[in-house]
Design an enzyme around this catalytic site. Sequence first.
Site, PDB file in Angstrom:
ATOM      1  N   HIS A 244       0.956  -1.207   0.021  1.00  0.00           N
ATOM      2  CA  HIS A 244       0.050   0.093  -0.067  1.00  0.00           C
ATOM      3  C   HIS A 244       0.848   1.136  -0.025  1.00  0.00           C
ATOM      4  O   HIS A 244       1.906   1.290   0.679  1.00  0.00           O
ATOM      5  CB  HIS A 244      -0.973  -0.156   1.228  1.00  0.00           C
ATOM      6  CG  HIS A 244      -1.922   0.794   1.064  1.00  0.00           C
ATOM      7  ND1 HIS A 244      -2.071   2.331   1.368  1.00  0.00           N
ATOM      8  CD2 HIS A 244      -3.268   0.546   0.740  1.00  0.00           C
ATOM      9  CE1 HIS A 244      -3.286   2.669   1.036  1.00  0.00           C
ATOM     10  NE2 HIS A 244      -3.919   1.780   0.869  1.00  0.00           N
TER      11      HIS A 244
ATOM     12  N   ASP B 168      -7.768  -5.484   0.000  1.00  0.00           N
ATOM     13  CA  ASP B 168      -8.287  -6.232  -1.101  1.00  0.00           C
ATOM     14  C   ASP B 168      -7.877  -7.660  -0.847  1.00  0.00           C
ATOM     15  O   ASP B 168      -8.578  -8.661  -1.844  1.00  0.00           O
ATOM     16  CB  ASP B 168      -8.015  -5.772  -2.540  1.00  0.00           C
ATOM     17  CG  ASP B 168      -8.386  -4.437  -2.781  1.00  0.00           C
ATOM     18  OD1 ASP B 168      -7.560  -3.504  -2.936  1.00  0.00           O
ATOM     19  OD2 ASP B 168      -9.645  -4.291  -2.988  1.00  0.00           O
TER      20      ASP B 168
HETATM   21  C1  SDX Z   1      -6.292  -0.191  -2.889  1.00  0.00           C
HETATM   22  O1  SDX Z   1      -4.475   4.386  -2.139  1.00  0.00           O
HETATM   23  C2  SDX Z   1      -5.355   3.805  -1.378  1.00  0.00           C
HETATM   24  O2  SDX Z   1      -5.771   4.204  -0.429  1.00  0.00           O
HETATM   25  C3  SDX Z   1      -5.944   2.583  -2.062  1.00  0.00           C
HETATM   26  C4  SDX Z   1      -6.849   1.654  -1.426  1.00  0.00           C
HETATM   27  C5  SDX Z   1      -8.284   2.352  -1.165  1.00  0.00           C
HETATM   28  O3  SDX Z   1      -9.015   2.218  -0.021  1.00  0.00           O
HETATM   29  O4  SDX Z   1      -8.613   3.435  -2.028  1.00  0.00           O
HETATM   30  O5  SDX Z   1      -6.225   1.195  -0.155  1.00  0.00           O
HETATM   31  C6  SDX Z   1      -7.356   0.332  -2.204  1.00  0.00           C
HETATM   32  O6  SDX Z   1      -6.152   0.329  -3.967  1.00  0.00           O
HETATM   33  C7  SDX Z   1      -5.295  -1.061  -2.065  1.00  0.00           C
HETATM   34  C8  SDX Z   1      -4.057  -1.625  -2.994  1.00  0.00           C
HETATM   35  C9  SDX Z   1      -4.745  -2.661  -3.854  1.00  0.00           C
HETATM   36  N1  SDX Z   1      -3.633  -3.117  -5.028  1.00  0.00           N
HETATM   37  C10 SDX Z   1      -3.117  -4.110  -4.793  1.00  0.00           C
HETATM   38  O7  SDX Z   1      -3.006  -5.031  -3.823  1.00  0.00           O
HETATM   39  C11 SDX Z   1      -2.047  -4.502  -5.815  1.00  0.00           C
HETATM   40  C12 SDX Z   1      -0.836  -4.786  -5.512  1.00  0.00           C
HETATM   41  N2  SDX Z   1       0.080  -3.864  -4.423  1.00  0.00           N
HETATM   42  C13 SDX Z   1       0.897  -3.192  -5.423  1.00  0.00           C
HETATM   43  O8  SDX Z   1       0.584  -2.735  -6.699  1.00  0.00           O
HETATM   44  C14 SDX Z   1       1.363  -1.874  -4.692  1.00  0.00           C
HETATM   45  O9  SDX Z   1       1.739  -2.460  -3.235  1.00  0.00           O
HETATM   46  C15 SDX Z   1       0.628  -0.863  -4.537  1.00  0.00           C
HETATM   47  C16 SDX Z   1       0.095  -0.104  -5.945  1.00  0.00           C
HETATM   48  C17 SDX Z   1      -0.637  -0.940  -3.707  1.00  0.00           C
HETATM   49  C18 SDX Z   1       1.374   0.359  -3.908  1.00  0.00           C
HETATM   50  O10 SDX Z   1       2.429   0.745  -4.876  1.00  0.00           O
HETATM   51  P1  SDX Z   1       3.539   1.788  -4.647  1.00  0.00           P
HETATM   52  O11 SDX Z   1       3.382   2.586  -3.328  1.00  0.00           O
HETATM   53  O12 SDX Z   1       3.819   2.685  -5.819  1.00  0.00           O
HETATM   54  O13 SDX Z   1       4.919   0.778  -4.161  1.00  0.00           O
HETATM   55  P2  SDX Z   1       5.915   0.439  -5.107  1.00  0.00           P
HETATM   56  O14 SDX Z   1       5.322  -0.166  -6.421  1.00  0.00           O
HETATM   57  O15 SDX Z   1       6.795   1.570  -5.031  1.00  0.00           O
HETATM   58  O16 SDX Z   1       6.743  -0.844  -4.520  1.00  0.00           O
HETATM   59  C19 SDX Z   1       7.765  -0.581  -3.628  1.00  0.00           C
HETATM   60  C20 SDX Z   1       8.558  -1.823  -3.766  1.00  0.00           C
HETATM   61  C21 SDX Z   1       8.829  -2.196  -5.191  1.00  0.00           C
HETATM   62  O17 SDX Z   1       9.798  -3.375  -5.097  1.00  0.00           O
HETATM   63  P3  SDX Z   1      11.531  -2.673  -5.249  1.00  0.00           P
HETATM   64  O18 SDX Z   1      11.399  -1.682  -6.550  1.00  0.00           O
HETATM   65  O19 SDX Z   1      11.603  -1.689  -4.090  1.00  0.00           O
HETATM   66  O20 SDX Z   1      12.387  -3.663  -5.272  1.00  0.00           O
HETATM   67  O21 SDX Z   1       7.511  -3.040  -3.031  1.00  0.00           O
HETATM   68  C22 SDX Z   1       7.339  -3.883  -4.435  1.00  0.00           C
HETATM   69  C23 SDX Z   1       7.561  -3.304  -5.741  1.00  0.00           C
HETATM   70  O22 SDX Z   1       7.981  -4.470  -6.527  1.00  0.00           O
HETATM   71  N3  SDX Z   1       5.804  -4.234  -4.021  1.00  0.00           N
HETATM   72  C24 SDX Z   1       5.397  -5.555  -4.242  1.00  0.00           C
HETATM   73  C25 SDX Z   1       4.215  -5.246  -4.037  1.00  0.00           C
HETATM   74  N4  SDX Z   1       3.755  -4.047  -3.520  1.00  0.00           N
HETATM   75  C26 SDX Z   1       5.001  -3.465  -3.926  1.00  0.00           C
HETATM   76  N5  SDX Z   1       6.197  -6.700  -4.496  1.00  0.00           N
HETATM   77  C27 SDX Z   1       5.337  -7.892  -4.710  1.00  0.00           C
HETATM   78  N6  SDX Z   1       4.057  -7.879  -4.438  1.00  0.00           N
HETATM   79  C28 SDX Z   1       3.206  -6.544  -4.171  1.00  0.00           C
HETATM   80  N7  SDX Z   1       2.097  -6.550  -3.947  1.00  0.00           N
END
Ligand code: SDX
Length: 428
Positions: free
Chosen positions: A306, A363
């Site tokens: 998140h 989720d």
């Molecule tokens: C919702 O914003 C809100 O409030 C949203 C929400 C709401 O109520 O409106 O809470 C609802 O959208 C919840 C999120 C639902 N999405 C998912 O579950 C999809 C999976 N999650 C990721 O796509 C991600 O965690 C996000 C999109 C939720 C957040 O992305 P960020 O903040 O841009 O984080 P990032 O992509 O910069 O990740 C940082 C690191 C990266 O690795 P490195 O480049 O540092 O090596 O963490 C890794 C990412 O690759 N990472 C994950 C991951 N989420 C982040 N690795 C594996 N699995 C994951 N789910």
Amino acid sequence: MSETARLEYGGKSYTLPVVHGTENETAVDISNLRAESGLITLDDGYGNTGSCLSAITYIDGDKGILRYRGYAIEELAEQCSFAECAHLVMFGELPNRGQLDEFRRLLRVHSFIHEDMRHHFEGFPPNAPPMAILSAMINAVGCFQPEVTVVDDDANFLEAAARVMSKVRTIAAYSYKKSRGEPVIYPRADLRYTANFLHMMFSKPYEPFEPDNDIVRALDQIWVLHADHEQNCSTSTVRMVGSSQANLFASVAAGVCALWGPLHGGANQAVIEMLTQIQASGEPVSKFIERVKSKDSKSLLMGFGHRVYRNFDPRAKIIKASCDKVLAKLGIHDPLLDIAKQLEEAALRDEYFISRKLYPNVDFYSGIIMRAIGIPLNMFTVMFAIGRVPGWIANWREVRLNPKARIYRPRQIYVGPTAREYVPISRR
Ligand code: SDX
């Protein structure tokens, strides 16, 4: 003496005001930065940028705190109906008995959609994505109520909000019936918001569906947990559209489109698809975790991570507890729940997830409950949208009532080609 921050650049020093929120969040106010220095700030993805002052929802991502208008999500999820919570989110106070009864009356009165609307459903192909239908039909419904643009009169706005909330739910149920080739089921006057939705979804002309109170409560709680979440992608979209003074239907329809993405509201569906793939593969969850960590497969652990929560999403904890209750009540053993729990346990012990502060979000478990209730997979994000409508409406109104309201128009740093002469096609 108000606090300031100093920026040194190009041999000059600029003094910028510092803003503190009621929960001591602190921001450097850069409203005049460009006028004074010619500089703008750059923050790809807005990870460090506050777009507004808002009094609706507070999140402390480090402590896993979520409050709507100052009330803890744990209390609201336990005590509040969705209608009561929606009223709180939109109007700022818990409604008294008379206010809640009036809001519920309006939700009932506006639960129908214009009969001419039913033909619109004919225009969609049978496998049309329900989020596409929802966004399109919200705008279509707006055509029948062009007057819904009143913002500064509470009574009118209450009716407008009830209209949008009620019709979004009815459109969702109608789109489900359409997708199954079944006749639409009209709302009942004796049922409240959530029970009426389940009735419109699962009743048949020859067999009325009597919603089970525990299931109604579980779905009501899911919608309470989704009602608002400060400046997430879809809510920021609604604010952006509302800042141009577009009407409420158009702004909410834009929010639906933003929510659809698998990184946002589409994640609840993506979680079930991920769990189903793991189940079908017969692989241990450790194999999937290794694939996620290897990154080459581009697999994400959907439902984890998140932008704001660097700790447990409090909503995930509540939904996880509700999973066990709902499945026990329905006498269902869902192997996907077992896989989800194994994934959570493995991830929470794994350095990859710990170091990146990746925890289950709202989720991760919500789809398990929706499956158990009988909601089809392609409607999961629609369910998220129904829950988020009060938050979108509250944010839209906050933009519109802001006395200093300006159209949202971010700046950019241009990195394209510099000036060049046109080349006639004969010389290309
Ligand atoms: C919702 O914003 C809100 O409030 C949203 C929400 C709401 O109520 O409106 O809470 C609802 O959208 C919840 C999120 C639902 N999405 C998912 O579950 C999809 C999976 N999650 C990721 O796509 C991600 O965690 C996000 C999109 C939720 C957040 O992305 P960020 O903040 O841009 O984080 P990032 O992509 O910069 O990740 C940082 C690191 C990266 O690795 P490195 O480049 O540092 O090596 O963490 C890794 C990412 O690759 N990472 C994950 C991951 N989420 C982040 N690795 C594996 N699995 C994951 N789910």
